[in-house]
Design a protein around this motif. Sequence first.
Motif, short mmCIF file in Angstrom:
data_model
loop_
_atom_site.label_atom_id
_atom_site.label_comp_id
_atom_site.label_asym_id
_atom_site.label_seq_id
_atom_site.Cartn_x
_atom_site.Cartn_y
_atom_site.Cartn_z
N ARG A 79 -16.99 15.50 -106.60
CA ARG A 79 -15.79 14.45 -106.54
C ARG A 79 -14.52 14.89 -106.07
O ARG A 79 -13.72 14.42 -105.36
N VAL A 80 -14.45 16.44 -106.34
CA VAL A 80 -12.83 17.05 -105.86
C VAL A 80 -13.00 17.33 -104.32
O VAL A 80 -11.99 17.11 -103.80
N MET A 81 -14.18 17.08 -103.76
CA MET A 81 -14.20 17.16 -102.36
C MET A 81 -14.38 15.94 -101.66
O MET A 81 -14.69 15.74 -100.54
N GLY A 82 -13.97 15.03 -102.37
CA GLY A 82 -14.00 13.32 -101.78
C GLY A 82 -15.52 12.63 -102.02
O GLY A 82 -15.29 11.58 -101.77
N ARG A 128 -18.43 10.68 -104.19
CA ARG A 128 -18.52 9.47 -105.11
C ARG A 128 -18.73 9.98 -106.54
O ARG A 128 -18.25 9.80 -107.49
N VAL A 129 -19.62 11.37 -106.46
CA VAL A 129 -20.38 11.80 -107.68
C VAL A 129 -20.78 13.26 -107.29
O VAL A 129 -20.64 13.60 -106.17
N CYS A 130 -20.66 13.96 -108.40
CA CYS A 130 -21.14 15.46 -108.45
C CYS A 130 -22.49 15.61 -108.60
O CYS A 130 -22.93 14.61 -109.41
N THR A 131 -23.03 16.14 -107.87
CA THR A 131 -24.60 16.57 -107.82
C THR A 131 -24.90 17.89 -107.90
O THR A 131 -24.18 18.67 -107.11
N VAL A 132 -25.89 18.25 -108.31
CA VAL A 132 -26.53 19.85 -108.32
C VAL A 132 -27.98 19.75 -108.27
O VAL A 132 -28.73 18.59 -108.66
N VAL A 133 -28.37 20.72 -107.70
CA VAL A 133 -29.97 20.72 -107.42
C VAL A 133 -30.36 22.17 -108.01
O VAL A 133 -29.67 23.04 -107.79
#
Length: 67
Positions: A26-29, A31-36
Motif C-alpha cells: 500500500r505504501v507503494m500505491g 490497493r493491498v499488501c501481498t507476500v509470497v
Amino acid sequence: MLAGYASGFMSFALGHDVYFVEQSCRVMGERVCTVVGKDRASWGAVINPHLPYFQAADIKGKIHSLD
C-alpha cells in the motif's frame, strides 16, 4: 518486517527455510499488501538479492565482543 516474521515462523514450523517476499504494498500505491512464501529451491535465483535480509544477527557474539 512482517514478511520476516512469517519467514521465521514457517521455517521453524516446517523444519526448512521458507522465504516470504513482498510482492505489492500500500505504501507503494497498491490497493493491498501481498507476500509470497516459497522454499529456496522454488524461488530459484530470484531469491538471491533478498537473502541478506534473512540473515540473523549474531547478537550474543556482538555482546561478548564488547567485553
